[in-house]
Structure formats: structure tokens, C-alpha cells
Write an enzyme that holds these catalytic residues in place. Sequence first.
Site, PDB file in Angstrom:
ATOM      1  N   HIS A 139      12.450  32.825  10.204  1.00  0.00           N
ATOM      2  CA  HIS A 139      11.942  33.983  10.946  1.00  0.00           C
ATOM      3  C   HIS A 139      12.441  35.283  10.324  1.00  0.00           C
ATOM      4  O   HIS A 139      13.597  35.362   9.907  1.00  0.00           O
ATOM      5  CB  HIS A 139      12.389  33.938  12.411  1.00  0.00           C
ATOM      6  CG  HIS A 139      11.861  32.756  13.163  1.00  0.00           C
ATOM      7  ND1 HIS A 139      12.516  31.545  13.183  1.00  0.00           N
ATOM      8  CD2 HIS A 139      10.731  32.585  13.904  1.00  0.00           C
ATOM      9  CE1 HIS A 139      11.828  30.681  13.918  1.00  0.00           C
ATOM     10  NE2 HIS A 139      10.732  31.287  14.368  1.00  0.00           N
ATOM     11  N   ASP A 161       8.162  33.659  10.308  1.00  0.00           N
ATOM     12  CA  ASP A 161       7.376  33.960  11.508  1.00  0.00           C
ATOM     13  C   ASP A 161       7.904  35.204  12.225  1.00  0.00           C
ATOM     14  O   ASP A 161       9.050  35.633  12.018  1.00  0.00           O
ATOM     15  CB  ASP A 161       7.435  32.783  12.487  1.00  0.00           C
ATOM     16  CG  ASP A 161       6.630  31.587  12.000  1.00  0.00           C
ATOM     17  OD1 ASP A 161       6.137  31.640  10.856  1.00  0.00           O
ATOM     18  OD2 ASP A 161       6.515  30.609  12.753  1.00  0.00           O
TER      19      ASP A 161
END
Length: 702
Positions: A234, A82
Site C-alpha cells: 500500500h 493500493d
Amino acid sequence: MRAVTPRGHWWVLAGVLAVFLLTLFLTTSVLRGVGAAGTTQSRGPDDRVPGSVSGGGPVVDVRNGAPVSSGVLPGTVALTFDDGPDPTWTPQVLRLLAAKQVPATFFVIGEHVAEHPELVRAETAAGHEVGLHTFTHADLSTAPVWQVHVELAASRAVLAGAVGRSTTLLRPPYSSMPDAVDNRDWRAVQRTAALGYLTVLSTQDSLDWEATDADDVVRRAVPPEGQGAVVLMHDGGGDRSRTVAALGRYIDTLKARGYRFTTVSQAVGLPPQATPAPRLDRWYGTALILALQAAVALPAATAWLLGGAALLTAARLLLLATAAAAHRRRTAARAPVRPAATPPVSVVVPAHNEEATIAACVRALLAGGRPDVDVVVVDDGSTDGTAAAARSVDDPRVRVVTQPNRGKPAALNSGVAHAAHDVIVMVDADTVLAPGAVARLTAAFADPRVGAVAGNTKVANRTGLLPLWQHLEYVMSFGLERRLFDLFGAGPTVPGAIGAFRRSALDACGGISADTIAEDTDIAMALCRAGWRVVHRSDAHAYTHVPTTVRELWHQRYRWAYGTLQSVWKHRHAVGEPGVAGRLGRRTLPYLVLFQLALPLTAPFLDAAALYGLALGTSPAPVSTWVAFCLAQLALAAYALRQDRESLRHLWLVPLQQTLYRTALCLVTIHALVSAALGAGPQWQRNHPRAQTEARAVPAPV
């Protein structure tokens, strides 16, 4: 004067300012910052969440009304990343995945896609899957409906512009696992499903944003033995060094346990969710990416622009103040002017429909203390009583020449041909010369190198706000700049209101040229290129009437600006010439380009940035710079008024001048530049009642 400027110039001006303000808005509002990855929201009630969702798999499809939850196939892991793409961490993640031959799914933030579209292209080129993560990392569970639409539409557009593809995969920011979905999250899932999106949650959260080390990341991301997993990591939004350090070890660990890695779609048994984007979406997305990249670059560009403008402004103020002090010392050392010792002079007054002012102009010339003056009034095809009014001044020193209307340059050349003497003063018909002005002008010709002398033009009609602003401009800008050019010995303009010429110098240049609409600028530059000095007499005063309406002022300054552009271009080769021509080319022309053309271009944008920053409180720098600029201009105005022995009572108008009058003049300069770029500008029209109005160098911002 007839303006043949195309209407498009207004659209250019409006478009440029609109784009500038839009990018300011994008920078300060839309792109204000992305939420920190990993930030958690307090969980609310979940009584409206279907059990098939809260107890189901990580991919939720509500597009057909009934919720369908898809679980991950056993022994399968879908790595998801992400908050990217990030120029630091995404390339490192991609290299590790390529080395391990592992596909993944990247949920990208639209803003970052616009900033780094090449990274998203690298992700898709490597075979990875791409989904959306909104545009600014907005919380879709609390955002209003309009923002949800904007966030997803903008994200979809920039993805189409970057890679030419669209996707139905969406991971809401701040989401977690299915059992953490509450009523607000469920409402957001339903809203996004109505827009055609699948919601992708996770089953294993590595919590890499708060992990203490790489081992901690690996431990949290490993699923229970044999179970499939959608793992949340991430590649953007902060320091992802722990993620990068853990990624290779994590892949090796799970491969050793028999797990296979795949994309989210494959992990839950769905077909690929990426499809080619329509051509219109790709075009729109590309345009949006360019606009957003400009918005991202705007703060730095504005800072450079502000710094450059501040530097130019400070340099101009310092240069003018220094030149004025040096010129004052030079003037104080001059011997007093004795009219009897100056050469005889002819005065040429071109006139077209000047019945109301011509007699006063001629009488002032006759009363100027020169009994030997020869006044030649050239009536250039007037349709009123200009010639009769001039002849009403019964004096043998006055001659009136009439001719068909051919424009001011032709009228001046006709007057020179009829002049009796070798020193010729040219005066506009709506101007009154102060006593002794002619003698002071002609005294400069004691230097045989001088070919022309510029006088000191002052505003006669100082009633009303607009004329008073012009009065300050004439003293601050015109007066101080001509003192500077006098030190150069290469003045770019001899104003039509009051200027003197040596006949032999005019003959050497072929007379007054009609090549440009700024004949007084053109002839001054031509004289310099012919080796003659063009100087200034600040003590030779002429009082002229200035425009009293905005429309008249705009038209006048537009002609001046466009004529200056023409003259600078015509005489551009002076840059490489020797002597006086070289001083014109290497000193005067750069000054004109920097301070009368380039600097005005920045003013409307800096004013807009200052007002925008003041309104939104985004940055004090433009406002403080603007205040400092006004204070410096106020000091310069006081100094200039003292130099010209003018009253200081109008100093209070200087701040207003900076906010309104200066901006209008800057827009006039932009108007002229745009017209020149579009290939059309003002041209002489012989039958216009003000065809003889002077054109001089465009004023710098005051």
C-alpha cells in the site's frame, strides 16, 4: 423604472447555488471517507466460484463469458500498491522504485486521483502501470449495481482527466488471493467484467497495514523459491512508513535471488492495458477533478467564510450599538428646536401619478408648524389628476408646477429653481411628515458646514407581514446606520422621503444628477466630496408607504442596490481625498462595501450550509452560528426600537426575518451585482407611473 436585466442573471444565481450544494453533497456524502486499507470481510460460501478461478492465477478475465485465469511467469514479481496516491507516501515509493529501477503497478482510488492528479502523472511518466481501485474504496461484493457503475465510471473519468488514459485493470477493495474468492466476490467479478474490466488479485499479501516492522513486511511478501508473484502493498490509506522502510530491502533481496520485477500485465503475459482516453472523457474527467477539488476545499473555505461573516456581523452589531449610544448622548445635549429661530424653508414635492396621496402630503406640510413654509409641487407629466389634487389644497403657500415627464431628478431640479428660500426640503408625494419635522431638519443648518440633512423615515402602512418586516428594517438598519454616518459627518444618502438641502450646496454640485438611478445617494456623496457635511436628524420623522407585495419589494430593492453600486463607483476616488470627502471615502464607502454588498453575498450560502448541516447532521457550527446571529439581531432590534420609542410587540418577527426576508434581500443584492457584471441594469423610463420612487442605499441584512 424599466428593468433591462438579461435573463442570464437568474441562471447565474441558480448555477452558483447549485454548485455550492453539489460540492456540499460531494463533501459530506461521496467524500465522507475511504475505507481502511486491509480491512477484511468474512468469507462466505464459494460453491459458485469456478475452480479455474479459485485455483488459478491472480488475473481473472470474464469479459467473454468463460473465465480465464492468468498466472505469473516464474521468477517474476509484480509489485502492486493500493489506496494511493498519497502526498506523503507515494512520492517516497516512487523515489525508491526509481533508485532501484523497478516498475510497479499502482491501483489508485479515484477520490485521491482527483485530489492529487500530479502524483498519478508522475507514476505514468516514470513508466509504471496504473489500475483502478474504485472511487471511494467501496466493497464491490456488497455494493448495489448502481453504485458499482458509479464507482467505476467516476474512477475511469478522473484517471482520464489526470493522465489522458484509460485502463481495464481493476483491483476490488478488500480482495485477497484467488483461493479466497467467495460467491459474493465472484458476482462482483462478473459485474465488473461486463463493464470491460480485468480483475487483479494477489498471490503474496505483505499485510503491511498490520505488520510490526519492516522485517515483517519483507518476510510475508517473499514468494516461494522460484515462483512468480503479484505482491500486494500500500502507498496510501494510513501510515505506510513500514512499507517504505521495507521496500528497498525487499527489492534487493529478490534481485539477489534472481527475480526480475515488472508490471502486472507483463507478469502474466498480457499486452499493456492502458489506452488513450477519448477527448470527451478527458474533458469530463478534468471537470470532475475540478469539482471534486472544490468539494475537498469546501469545508475549509466554508469555515473561513463562516468565520469572516460572523466577524463582519459582530463588528457591524457592535459598531451600530456603540454609534447609537454615542448619538443618543449627542442628541440629548442639543438645545430644543424653536421653529421661529430656524431659517425659512421651501419644500419641493416631485409627483407623478400621485393623485391619491398628494393632497395629504401637502396638508401635512402646511400643518407642520411653519407659517412661512413655501411648498412647490412639481407635477412630472402625470396622466391622472395629480395637479388638480394638489391645487385643491387652497393655500397661498402652495404652488403647482407642471412639466412633461422627465423623471425625478429633473422634477427636483425644477422644484429647486422655483423655490423661494435657500433651505430646501425634499419630500416624496406618498409621504406624510410628522409635526415639527421640517423645523428639526432646518435646525441642523445652524452649522454652516452642513450641506444636507437626512430625516428619519418610518413605515406608515404597518399591516401585514411584509410591511412589518420593513418596519423593523427601517428602525434597525436604516435608523442605526444613519446615526453612525451622522457621527462620521458623511452620510451616503439623503432619503427622498425626507431630506433637506442648502441651496448653495446644491449649486456647488450642479444640482440633482441623473447619472445614477439613486439620485438621493449620488447627491449626498457629491456634497461630501464638495466639502459639505451630510448629517442625520433622528427626531425628524416622515411616514411613507412601503411595498406590500414581494414583486414590488424586489423591484424597489433592486433599484436601490444597483443605484448604490453606481454611486459607489462614481465617487470611488473619495478614498484618496481630504476632509469630509476623505471621511466618505475611508469610512462610509468601506462600510457600504463590506456590510451592504459583501456581507449579503455570504448569507444565502451560509443559510444553505446551516440547513444542509441541520438536515444531515454533518456539522453544528453553521447552525449554532446562525442561532447566535439571530439572538444578537434580536437584542439589537430591541435596542433600536427603544431608541426610536417604538413598541416592542413586533420583536417576535425578527427570527422569521432572518430566515426569509433577509435572504430575499441578499438575493436582490446578488441580482444587482450579477446584472452589473453582465453590463445591464435598470434605467429610468420616463412614462412609468412610479418613475419618481426614491432610491436609497441598499439595506444591510437585518
